[in-house]
Design a protein around this motif. Structure first.
Motif, short mmCIF file in Angstrom:
data_model
loop_
_atom_site.label_atom_id
_atom_site.label_comp_id
_atom_site.label_asym_id
_atom_site.label_seq_id
_atom_site.Cartn_x
_atom_site.Cartn_y
_atom_site.Cartn_z
N VAL A 237 44.18 41.91 31.71
CA VAL A 237 44.03 39.48 31.52
C VAL A 237 44.31 39.67 32.61
O VAL A 237 43.39 38.40 32.85
CB VAL A 237 45.26 39.76 30.58
CG1 VAL A 237 44.95 37.73 31.49
CG2 VAL A 237 44.90 39.82 29.36
N LEU A 238 45.11 39.56 34.04
CA LEU A 238 45.45 38.98 35.06
C LEU A 238 43.75 39.10 36.04
O LEU A 238 43.39 38.94 36.86
CB LEU A 238 46.62 39.51 36.06
CG LEU A 238 47.50 38.81 36.12
CD1 LEU A 238 48.87 39.47 36.42
CD2 LEU A 238 47.82 37.54 35.74
N THR A 239 43.64 40.00 36.20
CA THR A 239 41.91 41.27 36.62
C THR A 239 40.83 40.04 36.09
O THR A 239 40.25 39.36 36.72
CB THR A 239 41.81 42.24 36.98
OG1 THR A 239 42.54 43.09 36.98
CG2 THR A 239 40.27 42.44 37.35
N HIS A 240 41.02 39.45 35.09
CA HIS A 240 39.61 38.51 34.42
C HIS A 240 40.68 37.32 34.75
O HIS A 240 39.31 37.13 35.63
CB HIS A 240 40.00 39.28 32.29
CG HIS A 240 39.33 37.86 31.68
ND1 HIS A 240 38.32 38.38 31.15
CD2 HIS A 240 39.29 36.64 31.67
CE1 HIS A 240 37.50 37.15 30.52
NE2 HIS A 240 38.16 36.69 31.31
N GLU A 241 41.84 37.45 34.88
CA GLU A 241 41.64 35.50 35.23
C GLU A 241 41.68 36.12 36.70
O GLU A 241 41.08 34.50 36.92
CB GLU A 241 42.68 35.03 35.29
CG GLU A 241 43.88 35.53 33.15
CD GLU A 241 42.63 33.92 32.24
OE1 GLU A 241 41.56 33.49 33.32
OE2 GLU A 241 42.08 34.47 31.48
N THR A 242 41.55 36.20 37.55
CA THR A 242 41.45 36.44 39.12
C THR A 242 40.20 36.25 39.08
O THR A 242 39.45 35.87 40.27
CB THR A 242 42.03 37.42 39.96
OG1 THR A 242 43.67 37.42 39.58
CG2 THR A 242 41.66 37.59 41.82
N THR A 243 39.16 37.41 38.45
CA THR A 243 37.60 37.13 38.68
C THR A 243 36.93 35.78 38.56
O THR A 243 36.09 34.81 39.24
CB THR A 243 37.50 38.25 37.58
OG1 THR A 243 37.95 39.37 37.51
CG2 THR A 243 35.83 37.71 37.43
N HIS A 244 37.51 35.10 37.90
CA HIS A 244 37.38 33.37 37.33
C HIS A 244 38.00 32.28 38.32
O HIS A 244 36.86 31.70 39.02
CB HIS A 244 37.92 32.68 36.18
CG HIS A 244 37.54 32.79 34.70
ND1 HIS A 244 36.32 33.36 34.40
CD2 HIS A 244 38.19 33.15 34.02
CE1 HIS A 244 35.78 33.43 33.11
NE2 HIS A 244 37.00 33.54 32.74
#
Length: 374
Positions: A237-244
């Motif tokens: 989840v944190l990697t996904h959001e950091t990608t944004h």
């Protein structure tokens, strides 16, 4: 007013002053608007004590309107600030400041500050103090969270940043700010939407869809949803959001949601390489029942607060589409497609990056779904 009349007015004012010395005669007070703006500038020079510990810089207000109601005045303003060492451009927030007279008719003092009507809250608007944890690549601000929880989130964010940098070689700050409010309702107040919109989610990025110019993105954690995830799930989840956060500058209204969300999931899953049927269980069930999607997911399928199962299928299908592009054309081609899709129509971006068109990509994606999700 002609010069003769202007001179007569000045002479009359002087005569009145001479006739009424006991009443006093002084220069007129500055307009309320100017007095209020001066008081707001003074307020900006000494931010409230509740902000101590937060690494703020460039704290200022641009007053857009002033309204007086008797002994009170209300100033609507745009707050601008940076989190030192993390924001590359100022963050903004619409604010309303309440002022009262400060013992004289010419002085005003700010006595309260709050979000403008309809504007989202800031984390420090919420009643409890804001705790601050700094990581190697992250800044975590939390309310009513244990030091251990905030430190764990900082560690997860620190792992997310290099993972995202490996997937997205383009320029970005390579650091992330994570907000951890006290509850789901408090999270919704920060984002200005109903709490049910985010129920069950682990986190979102300000801007929510991952599109549009936002120079100071924040990853906002849903403490209830995040706590239900496994350690691996929290990292994804944190990697996904950091990608944004990383791809924000390359994302525009042109970027299709399947590419924006699929790329974020591709970056998050990139190191773990899960089996498609395990990471896309909802879509896998549909495919096994013969319900093969006729097209890549439409933007509206990703809308918060809609059909949760349909949204799950959209996210899973988007990930598998980006996974296909990286596997068949290469990681660099996927990055180039993302960059081009933010600037040009999708058909042109597909042609330049992959040498194919949307029907060709859709057909290849459907074949991949049949093979990987049977």
């Amino acid at each position: 007013m002609d010069p003769v009349r202007r001179t007569l007015v000045r002479l009359l004012a002087a005569a009145l002053c001479a006739l009424a010395p006991l009443a006093g005669c002084s220069a007129p007070a500055p307009p309320v608007d100017a007095q209020v703006r001066r008081a707001v500038a003074d307020w900006a020079a000494a931010p409230p004590q509740r902000l101590s510990g937060i690494p703020l810089e460039g704290w200022s207000y641009e007053v857009t309107s002033v309204r007086q109601e008797g002994a009170r005045a209300y100033a609507h303003a745009e707050l601008r600030y940076r989190l030192a060492g993390y924001d590359t451009a100022p963050a903004g927030s619409a604010r309303e400041l309440v002022l009262t007279r400060d013992g004289s008719r010419t002085a005003w003092r700010v006595t309260d500050e709050r979000p403008s009507p309809g504007a989202p809250e800031q984390l420090w608007d919420q009643p409890d103090p804001v705790a601050v944890v700094r990581g190697a690549h992250s800044l975590v601000l939390g309310v009513r969270q244990s030091p251990q929880t905030l430190s764990e989130i900082a560690a997860e964010a620190d792992r997310a940043v290099p993972a995202v940098s490996a997937a997205w070689p383009g320029p970005w700050a390579r650091r992330v700010v994570v907000l951890v409010p006290a509850s789901l309702d408090a999270m919704a107040a920060l984002l200005g939407r109903p709490a049910d919109t985010y129920r069950g989610m682990g986190a979102v990025t300000t801007g929510a869809t991952g599109r549009g110019p936002a120079p100071a993105d924040r990853v906002v954690v849903n403490p209830a949803g995040y706590a239900e995830l496994s350690q691996a799930g929290r990292q994804i989840v944190l990697t996904h959001e950091t990608t944004h956060v990383a791809t924000r500058a390359a994302t525009s209204a042109r970027t299709p949601q399947w590419l924006s969300e699929g790329f974020a999931d591709w970056a998050a899953y990139r190191d773990s390489a899960p089996a498609p049927a395990e990471a896309a269980p909802t879509l896998a069930r549909a495919v096994r029942l013969g319900d093969l999607p006729p097209a890549l997911p439409a933007d509206e399928a990703f809308a918060f607060g809609g059909d949760q199962e349909a949204m799950a299928r959209a996210y899973e299908g988007a990930w598998l589409a980006c996974r296909l592009v990286a596997a068949r054309w290469g990681d660099a081609a996927l990055v180039r497609l993302y960059e081009l899709a933010g600037r040009e129509p999708l058909p042109a971006a597909l042609d330049q990056a992959l040498g194919t068109d949307l029907p060709g990509l859709t057909k290849a994606w459907q074949q991949t779904l049949r093979e990987d999700l049977r």
